[in-house]
Motif scaffolding. Structure first.
Motif, PDB file in Angstrom:
ATOM      1  N   TYR A  48       0.844  -1.180   0.000  1.00 28.19           N
ATOM      2  CA  TYR A  48       0.000   0.000   0.000  1.00 28.19           C
ATOM      3  C   TYR A  48       0.889   1.243   0.000  1.00 28.19           C
ATOM      4  O   TYR A  48       2.046   1.196   0.389  1.00 28.19           O
ATOM      5  N   ASN A  65       1.168   5.727  -1.458  1.00 28.41           N
ATOM      6  CA  ASN A  65       0.948   6.711  -2.513  1.00 28.41           C
ATOM      7  C   ASN A  65       2.312   7.208  -2.988  1.00 28.41           C
ATOM      8  O   ASN A  65       3.154   7.575  -2.173  1.00 28.41           O
ATOM      9  N   SER A  90       4.190   9.907  -5.578  1.00 31.88           N
ATOM     10  CA  SER A  90       4.050  11.077  -6.453  1.00 31.88           C
ATOM     11  C   SER A  90       5.106  11.020  -7.551  1.00 31.88           C
ATOM     12  O   SER A  90       6.269  10.720  -7.290  1.00 31.88           O
ATOM     13  N   GLU A 107      -1.329   3.848  -4.896  1.00 35.59           N
ATOM     14  CA  GLU A 107      -1.951   4.994  -5.556  1.00 35.59           C
ATOM     15  C   GLU A 107      -0.871   5.913  -6.129  1.00 35.59           C
ATOM     16  O   GLU A 107       0.230   6.014  -5.579  1.00 35.59           O
ATOM     17  N   ILE A 108      -1.210   6.584  -7.216  1.00 37.52           N
ATOM     18  CA  ILE A 108      -0.258   7.465  -7.891  1.00 37.52           C
ATOM     19  C   ILE A 108      -0.787   8.890  -7.910  1.00 37.52           C
ATOM     20  O   ILE A 108      -1.957   9.132  -8.222  1.00 37.52           O
ATOM     21  N   THR A 109       0.073   9.832  -7.571  1.00 38.49           N
ATOM     22  CA  THR A 109      -0.211  11.261  -7.757  1.00 38.49           C
ATOM     23  C   THR A 109       0.715  11.750  -8.868  1.00 38.49           C
ATOM     24  O   THR A 109       1.933  11.645  -8.744  1.00 38.49           O
TER      25      THR A 109
END
Length: 301
Positions: free
Chosen positions: A90, A92, A94, A121-123
């Motif tokens: 898990y 995030n 960037s 997750e990708i920013t």
């Protein structure tokens, strides 16, 4: 030791700027300062030297980076193993890249990421590729797709994922540029043409090196941030330009410009890769993307 304090410490160690670090941590600068002071009291030494103008790591602060990074990585690994028998990762991450890189190189990386690590997750932030390495160094993003500079900063880990030649492009529409090209069809008088050039970065350096090598007195019509905008300006007849071939291949305006052949050796191409701070590779999510990039194989465009 509070893991929250360790995260705050690493954000400030990365940026050496209270306002920027507080933005990354989604807290106010005074709150960040108070938490850093609590951490220093617990450790028993000063981790930062700070005044009204600057923030610097102490010798103890530099040493504490490894402890904080490994502690948080071990904690994340423990939680993942405890709650997820399949050890899903898990987090995030960037990423910074150009618009062109976002739907070429990055697309292939994210395809693999979705298949193997759907919980990451990708920013994504896009912009001028000339800024990519500095965006990582300054802590704005964790990773960037970037051209490999002649001298890679020591803090940066770089894995090559592709290569692109550099090409000269000119407009196709009737204009002063095409008239000059028609009048010197046998041998282009490069010094008589106006150039659209990047404001900064590796492509700009390569163009200036080519000018010097071939005794070209380049006339600059405009300086532009981003190669995509350069193609647009060339298509309108405002000048010629040197751009990465990958930009032209992915441009909706590629049929509006022509590629110029050179009598001399063309500028050498650009190696493109994924850049990250060495110390960030302990993060499981960042490491997962890094491994995907390493296993992609080089893409020649």
């Amino acid at each position: 030791m509070d893991h929250k304090h360790l995260n705050y410490f690493l954000a400030l160690a990365k940026t050496l700027h209270f306002s920027r670090a507080s933005e990354l941590c989604h807290i106010s600068a005074p709150t960040l300062s108070r938490n850093i002071k609590q951490l220093e009291d617990e450790v028993g030494v000063m981790l930062f030297l700070r005044d009204n103008r600057s923030v610097k790591l102490t010798r103890e602060g530099v040493a504490f980076i490894d402890y904080a990074t490994s502690t948080l990585a071990n904690w994340q690994h423990f939680k993942t193993h405890l709650t997820e028998p399949q050890q899903h990762i898990y987090g995030n991450v960037s990423i910074y890249c150009s618009v062109t890189a976002s739907y070429s190189f990055l697309h292939h990386i994210l395809e693999q990421l979705r298949a193997h690590h759907p919980h990451i997750e990708i920013t994504l932030n896009t912009g001028d590729p000339a800024l990519a390495i500095n965006r990582v160094l300054d802590g704005h993003e964790a990773m960037a797709i970037a051209a490999r500079p002649t001298k890679l900063p020591a803090q940066i880990a770089f894995v090559k994922i592709g290569h692109t030649p550099l090409v000269f492009i000119a407009p196709k529409i009737p204009c002063p540029i095409t008239e000059k090209l028609a009048s010197t069809a046998k041998q282009i008088d490069w010094s008589a043409l106006e150039f659209i050039v990047p404001e900064q970065g590796f492509s700009r350096q390569r163009l200036e090196q080519w000018w010097r090598k071939n005794n070209v007195h380049g006339k600059i019509y405009a300086q532009v941030a981003g190669h995509e905008a350069i193609v647009s300006m060339v298509s309108l007849g405002l000048g010629i330009a040197m751009i990465p071939k990958i930009v032209l291949d992915n441009s909706p305006l590629q049929d509006k410009v022509q590629v110029l052949s050179t009598d001399t050796a063309a500028p050498s191409g650009i190696d493109i890769g994924l850049a990250v701070l060495h110390k960030e590779l302990n993060d499981p999510a960042i490491s997962a993307l890094w491994n995907i990039a390493q296993n992609m194989g080089e893409k020649v465009l």
